[in-house]
Design an enzyme around this catalytic site. Structure first.
Site, PDB file in Angstrom:
ATOM      1  N   HIS A  43      -2.783 -25.806  17.696  1.00  0.00           N
ATOM      2  CA  HIS A  43      -3.779 -25.008  18.415  1.00  0.00           C
ATOM      3  C   HIS A  43      -4.426 -25.908  19.467  1.00  0.00           C
ATOM      4  CE1 HIS A  43      -7.067 -21.698  18.135  1.00  0.00           C
ATOM      5  NE2 HIS A  43      -7.117 -22.286  19.323  1.00  0.00           N
ATOM      6  N   GLU A  70      -0.900 -21.628  18.816  1.00  0.00           N
ATOM      7  CA  GLU A  70      -2.088 -20.775  18.828  1.00  0.00           C
ATOM      8  C   GLU A  70      -2.978 -21.163  20.004  1.00  0.00           C
ATOM      9  OE1 GLU A  70      -2.736 -20.301  13.986  1.00  0.00           O
ATOM     10  OE2 GLU A  70      -4.130 -21.512  15.182  1.00  0.00           O
ATOM     11  N   HIS A 191      -6.859 -19.239   7.967  1.00  0.00           N
ATOM     12  CA  HIS A 191      -8.211 -19.776   8.081  1.00  0.00           C
ATOM     13  C   HIS A 191      -8.852 -19.881   6.684  1.00  0.00           C
ATOM     14  CE1 HIS A 191     -11.217 -21.073  11.082  1.00  0.00           C
ATOM     15  NE2 HIS A 191     -12.034 -20.956  10.046  1.00  0.00           N
TER      16      HIS A 191
END
Length: 238
Positions: A43, A70, A191
């Protein structure tokens, strides 16, 4: 079986804290795959506080499983990075500049036209698209209209409330997953999933394709070792 994609952002954070190349991000990614991970996730953020843009090119050259990038598609540099590397999957996350970590999903209704346009750009390049959403049925329904291939359920709420009552914590995710499945969407999740809450989540979410886990997995590796930790996470997904 649900696939495990290891997010290696924290490895990059550790490396960047001292400069140089220790730990070696590329070698860690290779090791994660060798130890059984079925994907590598990164990410990158504009300040490059963990994953650097060059890391994405370096990882693309060696990842042999699934590469998932991401990030915030409202940044042109991110769009260019993804198109230059053509990962198997891009996950669109509505981050804002300076955000410490992702903390909400897309409003797929308000952002319908924008998401539809962006998803088309990535799919035209042959990249599977997943968009980050909260476990809210109308947001999943909105996602289905954008042309995305998958959604990624934002699981912080589940993880936060798991120990207070796992049945209540997972209820909105079950409903969201049902809506997604009926709409023909693939389902990812991520998450704050960890060794305590992952098995229950995977057992109760129908057609869960993939989980992306970084922070908890890397923390556990400090105690159990990276190879053992990856195997422990994989066992939660059987």
């Amino acid at each position: 079986m649900t696939r495990l994609s290891v997010n290696v952002n924290k490895i990059a954070t550790l490396r960047n804290s001292r400069g140089g190349n220790n730990p070696d991000l590329v070698q860690v990614a290779k090791d994660c795959e060798r130890f059984g991970a079925q994907g590598i996730t990164v990410h990158p953020r504009p300040d490059e506080r963990h994953i650097r843009y060059q890391d994405v090119f370096d990882l693309k050259a060696i990842v042999t499983t699934e590469f998932n990038i991401e990030g915030n598609c409202q940044e042109q540099k991110f769009i260019d990075l993804v198109l230059a590397n053509k990962p198997e999957q891009v996950t669109l996350v509505p981050d804002v500049l300076g955000q410490i970590t992702s903390n909400h999903g897309w409003d797929t209704i308000t952002n319908y036209h924008y998401l539809t346009d962006m998803i088309a750009v990535f799919k035209e390049a042959g990249i599977r698209v997943s968009i980050f959403v909260d476990p809210v049925a109308k947001m999943v329904e909105g996602a289905a209209k954008t042309g995305t291939d998958r959604i990624e359920l934002y699981t912080e709420g589940y993880a936060t409330h798991y120990h207070q009552g796992k049945e209540l914590a997972i209820a909105p995710y079950i409903e969201a997953a049902k809506v997604a499945h009926e709409a023909g969407l693939g389902i990812n999740a991520g998450h704050d999933l960890d060794l305590h809450n992952l098995k229950y989540f995977a057992e109760n979410i129908p057609a869960l394709d993939e989980v992306s886990i970084g922070h908890a997995l890397i923390c556990d590796a400090l105690y159990y070792g990276l190879e053992n930790t990856i195997q422990m996470y994989l066992r939660q997904l059987v």
